[in-house]
Design an enzyme around this catalytic site. Sequence first.
Site, short mmCIF file in Angstrom:
data_model
loop_
_atom_site.label_atom_id
_atom_site.label_comp_id
_atom_site.label_asym_id
_atom_site.label_seq_id
_atom_site.Cartn_x
_atom_site.Cartn_y
_atom_site.Cartn_z
CE LYS A 4 -4.29 -2.09 1.80
NZ LYS A 4 -3.76 -3.59 1.63
C1 PLP Z 1 -4.54 -4.67 1.06
C2 PLP Z 1 -3.66 -5.76 0.81
C3 PLP Z 1 -4.01 -6.74 0.18
C4 PLP Z 1 -5.27 -6.62 -0.76
O1 PLP Z 1 -5.13 -5.76 -1.70
P1 PLP Z 1 -6.44 -5.10 -2.57
O2 PLP Z 1 -5.94 -4.05 -3.36
O3 PLP Z 1 -7.46 -4.70 -1.34
O4 PLP Z 1 -7.00 -6.41 -3.31
C5 PLP Z 1 -3.19 -8.01 0.05
N1 PLP Z 1 -2.00 -8.05 0.77
C6 PLP Z 1 -1.90 -7.02 1.54
C7 PLP Z 1 -0.50 -7.40 2.62
C8 PLP Z 1 -2.43 -6.03 1.96
O5 PLP Z 1 -2.07 -4.81 2.59
#
Ligand code: PLP
Length: 476
Positions: free
Chosen positions: A120
Amino acid sequence: MKYISTRGQSPAQTFSQILLGGLAPDGGLYLPESYPQFTDADLTAMRGLSYADLAFAILSRFADDIPSADLTAIIDKTYRADVYAYTRAGQHAADITPTLKLEDNLYLLSLSNGPTLAFKDMAMQLLGNLFEYVLTKEGKTTNILGATSGDTGSAAEYAMRGKKGIRVFMLSPHKKMSRFQTAQMFSLQDENIYNIAVNGVFDDCQDIVKAVSNDADFKAQYKIGAVNSINWGRIIAQVVYYFKGYFAVTNNNAQKVSFAVPSGNFGNVCAGHIARMMGLPIDKLVVATNENDVLDEFFKTGVYRPRGSANTYHTSSPSMDISKASNFERFVFDLVGRDGVKTSALWSKVDAGGSFDLNTEGYFAKIADYGFMSGSSNHADRMQTIRDAASKYQVIIDTHTADGLKVALEHRDVDVPMVVLETALPAKFEDSIVEALGHAPERPAALDGIENLSQRFDVMEVDAVAIKQYIMDKTS
Ligand SMILES: *Cc1c(COP(=O)(O)O)cnc(C)c1O
């Protein structure tokens, strides 16, 4: 470039107009009127660019109302080697999203080398700099209100800390995040960051955010903003690393590459879909879910059946614990031929707590044209995959990435490179690694002892009125 809503009832907007907002006024999500196209010659010119230059080549096509020099400065400030420094041995931080070869035609794309060790950061760091730029230009301020169970909140806080014109009010369930995640967030001493530990569960936090945001007068007066996963700026930032990963594992544009994506809200893999629509030679997009398999069910059956928060499992890949996939509407809009009336009708069922079935109108048959495949994983699979990766490749992966790898192996073609997106570093989910391997993963030295730093947070009850008062006090 103008942006339209997936429900077809909102006026077209520019990039800067939609950047700070959430949903379109008609309840839909914004998408560009058409996707920018990259030709074979464009791809050849992009091959070999640095991450920042590649980001400019892509983002300038979407954010075309920001002057080039300004966008360049924002991107250069965002994608720096010293910000994405938590690389594995043998990787170069300057690559920003380096790849790691596991075996022939099987790679990890490391997206988690940023400040909070989860992918993120890739988008949120850009958003922090874009928000500051647009707000400063317009002489405005914003108070970002959010709820987190861990990854989103820390990524948002590390992106927004110290930014002019921005305050962050982040609600988290008191004593329910991991010690590491809590320490990451609560040890921040920046004056514009407010950690609110709510005596409740994550859904309580989310309900408070909804209640505050639904109070239109309060929202306007206190300039309440959001950085949730439907934000368009986050999606385009994620498009970039699909290109970076593609170039890293190919020599020419005739080659195709598949990507496996640990998925929850469909934000990450939605960016992959968009990269493909822009001309990147992607073969398959493999959607990997955990026990919360609403997306796997859709891609196998054509039925989209959100579960409701009471039927959401708490799993050992917690950042994928979702009941509905908030970005999924963007893909379905494309799938139904960009028909806003149709999309609107489908989501009126979803918004009323129901489901929809795309077999009845023949849309599901077109899924193959978009390259989507799927699979799901459970706790036992995840533990086994972590053990297998450690013994076969001498690489420790986190639980979310393990879900991706498990499903990737089910959809692999021997002669097509498969790139598994690494969405978090194992240090972030130590307890699960100890369970799988009997020992903790290595933690970046800079984060040693983070749990011992002094923490800055306020404990509050599940009470939206009290939270509003808190925001009023802190902004007066
Ligand atoms: C947020 C997240 C996801 C999922 O991603 P999306 O964009 O919501 O599909 C997967 N793995 C980790 C470690 C995350 O923080």
